[in-house]
Design an enzyme around this catalytic site. Structure first.
Site, PDB file in Angstrom:
ATOM      1  N   GLY C 221       0.812  -1.220   0.000  1.00  0.00           N
ATOM      2  CA  GLY C 221       0.000   0.000   0.000  1.00  0.00           C
ATOM      3  C   GLY C 221       0.846   1.271   0.000  1.00  0.00           C
ATOM      4  N   HIS C 222       0.160   2.394  -0.177  1.00  0.00           N
ATOM      5  CA  HIS C 222       0.790   3.706  -0.261  1.00  0.00           C
ATOM      6  C   HIS C 222       1.546   4.060   1.009  1.00  0.00           C
ATOM      7  CE1 HIS C 222      -1.905   5.759   2.578  1.00  0.00           C
ATOM      8  NE2 HIS C 222      -2.774   4.836   2.221  1.00  0.00           N
ATOM      9  N   ASP C 223       2.689   4.688   0.853  1.00  0.00           N
ATOM     10  CA  ASP C 223       3.464   5.272   1.952  1.00  0.00           C
ATOM     11  C   ASP C 223       4.029   4.227   2.905  1.00  0.00           C
ATOM     12  OD1 ASP C 223       3.160   8.267   1.567  1.00  0.00           O
ATOM     13  OD2 ASP C 223       1.072   7.642   1.530  1.00  0.00           O
ATOM     14  N   THR C 224       3.914   2.962   2.537  1.00  0.00           N
ATOM     15  CA  THR C 224       4.487   1.917   3.380  1.00  0.00           C
ATOM     16  C   THR C 224       6.002   1.920   3.205  1.00  0.00           C
ATOM     17  OG1 THR C 224       2.520   0.575   3.604  1.00  0.00           O
ATOM     18  CG2 THR C 224       4.609  -0.624   3.530  1.00  0.00           C
ATOM     19  N   ALA C 241       0.848   2.996   4.725  1.00  0.00           N
ATOM     20  CA  ALA C 241       1.501   3.734   5.800  1.00  0.00           C
ATOM     21  C   ALA C 241       1.975   2.826   6.929  1.00  0.00           C
ATOM     22  CB  ALA C 241       0.585   4.845   6.320  1.00  0.00           C
TER      23      ALA C 241
END
Lengths: 316, 316, 316
Positions: C221-224, C241
């Site tokens: 996922g995003h920003d992970t 995240a």
């Protein structure tokens, strides 16, 4: 992997800069990793933990980083410091990675009445039979063999590399890729859904038996052998070097671990996890997958805990 | 599937070499499988187990391999040896599979301000509305309908074939593909993540309602109907012919079985499995998915077994 | 996202039609969402529930729809009716979505000895290092940074949009897309399998650390942020995240929830679900994931319920 023609131990030893212990004129016919090794093959080993397995394996040639081990009578040892690098050198020699320069490699052999849709990539040395439909944007990697009347839906990748690494946690980069030189073999009347991934064998082949059907987003690991007339629902994942016998049904999101066997005509219900071998002819469920009738009763037992509790602690 | 224009029972009987039992002048307007059949439709049945369902269905025409069944008054029977082959012949006539010759079929209708990225495949008879973004390397199959302001991320496949087979375990190849002739219909403001797969209906349509958003690697089976404003996290899988009502949230890796209903505004927590219908407005969890509060207490009860054990067996 | 050069509060206020509360000459260096915000950044907030978090965050500028809140001394407030639209306007200004006109954008910087296979899409402002192999039919989205000796298997999507929405259930369309303007950063020696999806950061970056290896159909996922030398087996899914520290191993089909941390050298066994943070150095299993030894004993305890039942109720 089979060599195009046999090579002598002497020739190999020069390629990988190894010392020969045994008959330098003996001819090697291929190279394989331990799970798939057979007579005539080269195998490599770089960790004492696996020495014994390799020395007792069917391989005729063992690349090894210890020249004090006792050579089995019927084998030839190839001694060098870095057997893993030697393996990579041999694979690189016989199956060098080369950049593809077109979507369909000119070496591809494609049968009569087979439809290759737009956006399909076909690597080198690929054979596809008759009456197949390969839907758009799929990828068929080098050395793949596809039978007749096979259907592959869009976005699927046949022959991605094995997820197989040589581990050295003392180095800054722990995992070194075990270069895949195997293939994928798909038999007649197989159908594979959209956005699936079928890994090639590390050194041998991943096989999908006649008439097997897979739904979308299914993953099949390297060197796994799948029988005839199997049915895999969407998002099933099967790890490497596992054997699924004929007529097995796996429902959606089932996960199957590596190097095990699921017996003929077994059924595994949705979302179950299979960490070890299952006998054929039965229906399984849960994690770890157990016979479905037993597992269903277990779910009922869990629901009775409050009643048990009440009985036991009210008696105080 | 609707026919482009109605055809008589006589015309159909000639195409599939069937005997007509009933009014040969009666006009058929389409063909559908049992789940989706309606008045004017043809349906087929080749197993006594399903005779009754088909003869009592809304279909006007029943292709059947038994000419001794009692014809319902309002129906026309088409008797032949192999109803499944007859079905394939009709589908093949009205929606023949043809090889695509370009990445974007010239028949595609694409709305104003819609961006079709490089590497996108668009099949024949596809309509895409206004203000959409179709990201690279996606596949939009034949007959797909996409509304306005729809976003489809890279690698996604819209309209892969239904995973739907006719089973005959007496044949060498057990499963014969039920040719898909349905479509996918995607309403306005839908967003679909990367590498998802949305199967087309077998004979009718898979529908995704307005404003529904899906994350990556989501699978939606054939003929499934998804309401408005649903939210599906990554790796959710939904089997065929299921109904997800408006406002349903499915968290990551949830699996939903076929031909069931999840009610309005229900939430299913991550990794849960849904084997049967769920009422709306509640939060569910586990396998089989149950109300989350109940299921959480169950997890606590399991942790109390050792205490129970101690109490019960210490008293001996 | 960093702006190419700092802009004044006055300039921003004009762009988004906001009133400035504070120093209009103060310069903003970028825009970020709350999880990633730092000094010099703009953040936006449109719901009283989050006012406090934003006003106390590291951001220097807060776009807010309430001009009665007390301005923190060190901040500048930008008051407007629709902060979410203001966010979109800023992102659209600095990182406008533009249609790609070729499979490989001319702005791409590709290192020595890197192989870009046929069918690969590369967006704008992408940098790929040396000695990489990008397999066919993959998609590398705008702003991606890839280090040296990275391998990406076929069909994988790097930089799909974050699954991140602004929710307004009073509108006909409940979820409005939070436009992603972040990137994906992939360090040296990373390998990513086939048909994976790695979302870009919403405003910052999704990062994959040096030497990490992923099998097929993995979702990140995003920003992970993923550390060095991690190993993720097939079909693993990691929400947004989240932080995965160095040396973490996740086996097949593991699911990891958002905004949590998995500590260094932890191992999570197949099909487990991780709803909250896990300490490093241990092995976990089940849902919710607990220490494997404990969880295995729990499975044994469940099997003892019938014996307990017999003992308790026979004594009646």
């Amino acid at each position: 992997m089979e060599f195009p023609q046999p090579v002598t131990a002497k020739w190999i030893a020069e390629l990988i800069e190894a010392d020969i212990i045994g008959d330098s004129a003996r001819e090697a016919t291929g190279i394989n990793e331990l799970h798939k090794v057979k007579s005539g093959d080269i195998v490599f080993v770089d960790h004492p933990k696996y020495y014994d397995n390799c020395l007792k394996s069917a391989a005729t040639f063992v690349i090894i980083n210890d020249n004090t081990v006792t050579k089995p009578e019927d084998k030839v040892l190839l001694y060098c410091d870095k057997p893993f690098d030697a393996y990579l050198k041999i694979v690189q020699h016989f199956r060098p990675f080369t950049a593809a320069s077109s979507m369909i490699d000119p070496s591809a052999v494609i049968g009569k009445d087979t439809i290759i849709s737009p956006g399909v990539f076909i690597g080198k040395d690929v054979v596809i039979g008759e009456g197949c439909i390969i839907y758009p944007n799929t990828t068929i990697s080098d050395y793949t063999r596809i039978g007749n009347h096979v259907i592959i839906q869009s976005g699927t990748v046949i022959g991605s590399d094995a997820f197989y690494y040589n581990t050295r946690k003392t180095e800054p980069v722990w995992y070194r890729k075990m270069q895949s030189c195997g293939a994928v073999i798909i038999e007649d009347y197989v159908e594979i859904g959209a956005n699936c991934t079928i890994d090639r064998g590390v050194t041998d082949a991943t096989r999908i038996g006649q008439g097997t059907k897979m739904d979308n987003l299914v993953h099949v690991g390297h060197d796994t052998e799948i029988g005839k007339n199997c049915l895999f629902a969407a998002q099933v994942g099967i790890a490497g070097a596992t054997k699924i016998e004929d007529g097995v049904t796996l429902w959606g999101q089932v996960g199957v671990s590596k190097t095990l066997t699921i017996g003929e005509n077994a059924t595994v219900l949705a979302q179950s996890g299979v960490p070890s071998s299952l006998k054929g002819g039965k229906t399984y469920f849960g994690y770890p997958a157990e016979e479905a009738g037993y597992k269903r009763r277990e779910l009922v037992w869990v629901k009775r805990i409050p009643e048990l509790w009440k009985k036991v602690f009210q008696e105080d």
